[in-house]
Scaffold this motif. Structure first.
Motif, PDB file in Angstrom:
ATOM      1  N   ASP A  54       0.869  -1.184   0.000  1.00  0.00           N
ATOM      2  CA  ASP A  54       0.000   0.000   0.000  1.00  0.00           C
ATOM      3  C   ASP A  54       0.901   1.228   0.000  1.00  0.00           C
ATOM      4  N   LEU A  55       1.039   1.876  -1.180  1.00  0.00           N
ATOM      5  CA  LEU A  55       1.946   3.016  -1.322  1.00  0.00           C
ATOM      6  C   LEU A  55       1.269   4.162  -2.069  1.00  0.00           C
ATOM      7  N   LYS A  56       1.558   5.372  -1.654  1.00  0.00           N
ATOM      8  CA  LYS A  56       1.011   6.542  -2.339  1.00  0.00           C
ATOM      9  C   LYS A  56       1.814   6.830  -3.599  1.00  0.00           C
ATOM     10  N   ALA A  57       1.117   7.170  -4.673  1.00  0.00           N
ATOM     11  CA  ALA A  57       1.799   7.397  -5.953  1.00  0.00           C
ATOM     12  C   ALA A  57       0.903   8.181  -6.903  1.00  0.00           C
ATOM     13  N   LYS A  58       1.464   8.520  -8.065  1.00  0.00           N
ATOM     14  CA  LYS A  58       0.701   9.164  -9.137  1.00  0.00           C
ATOM     15  C   LYS A  58       0.756   8.238 -10.357  1.00  0.00           C
ATOM     16  N   LEU A  59      -0.419   7.978 -10.934  1.00  0.00           N
ATOM     17  CA  LEU A  59      -0.516   7.020 -12.039  1.00  0.00           C
ATOM     18  C   LEU A  59      -0.800   7.729 -13.363  1.00  0.00           C
ATOM     19  N   TYR A  60      -0.165   7.206 -14.422  1.00  0.00           N
ATOM     20  CA  TYR A  60      -0.385   7.703 -15.780  1.00  0.00           C
ATOM     21  C   TYR A  60      -0.699   6.513 -16.691  1.00  0.00           C
ATOM     22  N   ARG A  61      -1.443   6.783 -17.768  1.00  0.00           N
ATOM     23  CA  ARG A  61      -1.663   5.775 -18.802  1.00  0.00           C
ATOM     24  C   ARG A  61      -1.255   6.384 -20.137  1.00  0.00           C
ATOM     25  N   PHE A  62      -0.776   5.516 -21.033  1.00  0.00           N
ATOM     26  CA  PHE A  62      -0.316   6.027 -22.325  1.00  0.00           C
ATOM     27  C   PHE A  62      -1.477   6.090 -23.304  1.00  0.00           C
ATOM     28  N   ASP A  63      -1.722   7.285 -23.832  1.00  0.00           N
ATOM     29  CA  ASP A  63      -2.776   7.507 -24.817  1.00  0.00           C
ATOM     30  C   ASP A  63      -2.194   7.280 -26.208  1.00  0.00           C
ATOM     31  N   LYS A  64      -2.592   6.173 -26.820  1.00  0.00           N
ATOM     32  CA  LYS A  64      -2.042   5.817 -28.131  1.00  0.00           C
ATOM     33  C   LYS A  64      -2.451   6.823 -29.210  1.00  0.00           C
ATOM     34  N   GLU A  65      -3.689   7.295 -29.133  1.00  0.00           N
ATOM     35  CA  GLU A  65      -4.162   8.233 -30.163  1.00  0.00           C
ATOM     36  C   GLU A  65      -3.406   9.549 -30.098  1.00  0.00           C
ATOM     37  N   GLY A  66      -3.226  10.050 -28.874  1.00  0.00           N
ATOM     38  CA  GLY A  66      -2.511  11.321 -28.726  1.00  0.00           C
ATOM     39  C   GLY A  66      -1.012  11.156 -28.617  1.00  0.00           C
ATOM     40  N   GLN A  68       0.832  10.270 -26.071  1.00  0.00           N
ATOM     41  CA  GLN A  68       1.341  10.974 -24.902  1.00  0.00           C
ATOM     42  C   GLN A  68       0.824  10.324 -23.611  1.00  0.00           C
ATOM     43  N   TRP A  69       1.502  10.621 -22.506  1.00  0.00           N
ATOM     44  CA  TRP A  69       1.070  10.132 -21.203  1.00  0.00           C
ATOM     45  C   TRP A  69      -0.008  11.033 -20.633  1.00  0.00           C
ATOM     46  N   LYS A  70      -1.059  10.411 -20.069  1.00  0.00           N
ATOM     47  CA  LYS A  70      -2.130  11.187 -19.444  1.00  0.00           C
ATOM     48  C   LYS A  70      -2.301  10.744 -17.993  1.00  0.00           C
ATOM     49  N   GLU A  71      -2.466  11.716 -17.132  1.00  0.00           N
ATOM     50  CA  GLU A  71      -2.593  11.406 -15.708  1.00  0.00           C
ATOM     51  C   GLU A  71      -3.921  10.697 -15.415  1.00  0.00           C
ATOM     52  N   ARG A  72      -3.846   9.625 -14.611  1.00  0.00           N
ATOM     53  CA  ARG A  72      -5.045   8.884 -14.195  1.00  0.00           C
ATOM     54  C   ARG A  72      -5.486   9.285 -12.801  1.00  0.00           C
ATOM     55  N   GLY A  73      -4.538   9.743 -11.980  1.00  0.00           N
ATOM     56  CA  GLY A  73      -4.906  10.169 -10.643  1.00  0.00           C
ATOM     57  C   GLY A  73      -3.800   9.960  -9.624  1.00  0.00           C
ATOM     58  N   VAL A  77      -1.666   2.936  -4.377  1.00  0.00           N
ATOM     59  CA  VAL A  77      -1.664   1.723  -5.180  1.00  0.00           C
ATOM     60  C   VAL A  77      -1.534   0.535  -4.219  1.00  0.00           C
ATOM     61  N   LYS A  78      -2.366  -0.474  -4.438  1.00  0.00           N
ATOM     62  CA  LYS A  78      -2.383  -1.635  -3.539  1.00  0.00           C
ATOM     63  C   LYS A  78      -2.204  -2.932  -4.319  1.00  0.00           C
ATOM     64  N   LEU A  79      -1.575  -3.893  -3.669  1.00  0.00           N
ATOM     65  CA  LEU A  79      -1.545  -5.272  -4.146  1.00  0.00           C
ATOM     66  C   LEU A  79      -2.356  -6.084  -3.145  1.00  0.00           C
ATOM     67  N   MET A  92      -5.813   0.713  -7.714  1.00  0.00           N
ATOM     68  CA  MET A  92      -5.476   2.075  -7.298  1.00  0.00           C
ATOM     69  C   MET A  92      -6.713   2.951  -7.427  1.00  0.00           C
ATOM     70  N   ARG A  93      -6.960   3.741  -6.373  1.00  0.00           N
ATOM     71  CA  ARG A  93      -8.092   4.672  -6.362  1.00  0.00           C
ATOM     72  C   ARG A  93      -7.584   6.098  -6.200  1.00  0.00           C
ATOM     73  N   GLN A  94      -8.295   7.048  -6.790  1.00  0.00           N
ATOM     74  CA  GLN A  94      -7.961   8.450  -6.597  1.00  0.00           C
ATOM     75  C   GLN A  94      -8.268   8.846  -5.154  1.00  0.00           C
ATOM     76  N   SER A  95      -7.385   9.616  -4.544  1.00  0.00           N
ATOM     77  CA  SER A  95      -7.500   9.952  -3.125  1.00  0.00           C
ATOM     78  C   SER A  95      -8.806  10.662  -2.773  1.00  0.00           C
ATOM     79  N   LYS A  96      -9.197  11.648  -3.557  1.00  0.00           N
ATOM     80  CA  LYS A  96     -10.358  12.470  -3.208  1.00  0.00           C
ATOM     81  C   LYS A  96     -11.680  11.832  -3.613  1.00  0.00           C
ATOM     82  N   THR A  97     -11.749  11.316  -4.821  1.00  0.00           N
ATOM     83  CA  THR A  97     -13.024  10.785  -5.330  1.00  0.00           C
ATOM     84  C   THR A  97     -13.178   9.288  -5.104  1.00  0.00           C
ATOM     85  N   LEU A  98     -12.071   8.589  -4.791  1.00  0.00           N
ATOM     86  CA  LEU A  98     -12.037   7.128  -4.632  1.00  0.00           C
ATOM     87  C   LEU A  98     -12.375   6.393  -5.935  1.00  0.00           C
TER      88      LEU A  98
END
Length: 221
Positions: A54-66, A68-73, A77-79, A92-98
Motif C-alpha cells: 500500500d503506497l502513495k503514488a501518481k498514475l499515468y496511462r499512455f494515450d495511443k491516439e494522442g 502521450q502520457w495522461k494522468e489517471r490520478g 496503489v495496492k496489491l 489504485m483509487r484516486q485519493s479524493k473521489t475514490l
C-alpha cells in the motif's frame, strides 16, 4: 459635540467579541433534526482480500491516439491477495473521489521496468478493468522516493513469479488427476470385461450341465 471614531484596535476588538458573544448566547431552545441519517455499510470489494502493499503514488496511462502520457490520478496503489483463490490484484483509487484508476490481476507474464531517465517511476503493460471493460493499457507510476519505487517493482516481480509457480503446480496437479482418472477408467473397463467373461462362462457351464442331464435321462430311458 461631534463623536470621534474609535482608533484603539484593542477596544474595537473587545466590543466586537462582546457583540458576538451576545449573539451566540444559548437561549435553551432545542431544535430537532429534520432528517435522521442512518449509518450505511459501504462495500469496497476488498473484504475478501489481504493487502500485500500500500503506497502513495501518481498514475499515468499512455494515450495511443494522442501519443502521450495522461494522468489517471493520485492515490494509493495496492496489491491485494484473495483469501481463497490466492490471486493478486493491483488496485489504485484516486485519493479524493475514490474513483478506480487501475484494476487488474498480476499475471505471471507481467513485468515492471524502470522508466527511462527517472528512478522514481516504472512502467508495465496490463489488461485493465478500471473503466468497466477489459482494455490493454500501458501504465507509468511515479513514487515520492526511489525506495518506494523499488519496493513496488520487487513486490510485483515476486508476485508474478509466485503466480507462475502456482499455475505450474495447478497444471501438474490437473495432469495427475486426469492421469488418475484415465487409469481408473481403464481398471473399470477391465473389471467389466472380467465380469462379462465370468457371466459368460457361468452361462456356458449351466447350459452344458443341463445338456448333460438331458443326455443322462435319455440314456436311462
Amino acid at each position: 459635540m461631534a463623536s470621534t471614531a474609535k482608533t484603539d484596535p484593542e477596544e474595537q476588538h473587545r466590543e466586537e467579541e462582546s457583540a458576538t458573544a451576545a449573539d451566540d448566547e444559548d437561549t435553551g431552545a432545542q431544535v430537532a433534526p429534520i432528517v435522521k441519517l442512518e449509518e450505511v455499510a459501504v462495500s469496497t470489494g476488498e473484504e475478501d482480500e489481504d493487502p500485500m502493499l500500500d503506497l502513495k503514488a501518481k498514475l499515468y496511462r499512455f494515450d495511443k491516439e494522442g501519443n502521450q502520457w495522461k494522468e489517471r490520478g493520485v492515490g494509493n496503489v495496492k496489491l491485494l491477495k484473495h483469501k481463497v483463490s490466492g490471486k493478486v490484484r493491483l488496485v489504485m483509487r484516486q485519493s479524493k473521489t475514490l474513483k478506480i484508476c487501475a484494476n487488474h490481476i498480476v499475471l505471471p507474464t507481467m513485468t515492471v521496468q524502470e522508466h527511462a531517465g527517472n528512478d522514481k517511476s516504472c512502467v508495465w503493460h496490463a489488461t485493465d478493468f478500471a473503466d468497466g471493460e477489459l482494455k490493454e493499457e500501458m501504465f507509468c507510476i511515479r513514487f515520492a522516493s526511489v525506495e518506494n519505487c523499488k519496493s513496488f517493482m520487487e513486490m510485483v516481480q515476486e508476485v508474478a513469479e509466485s503466480q507462475g509457480k502456482k499455475e505450474e503446480n495447478d497444471a501438474t496437479a490437473t495432469a495427475g488427476l486426469l492421469n488418475k482418472l484415465s487409469v481408473e477408467e481403464e481398471e473399470e473397463k477391465e473389471e467389466k470385461k472380467a465380469a462379462v467373461s465370468e457371466d459368460k462362462e457361468a452361462v456356458e457351464y449351466k447350459t452344458k450341465t443341463e445338456e448333460d442331464k438331458k443326455d443322462e435321462h435319455a440314456s436311462k430311458a
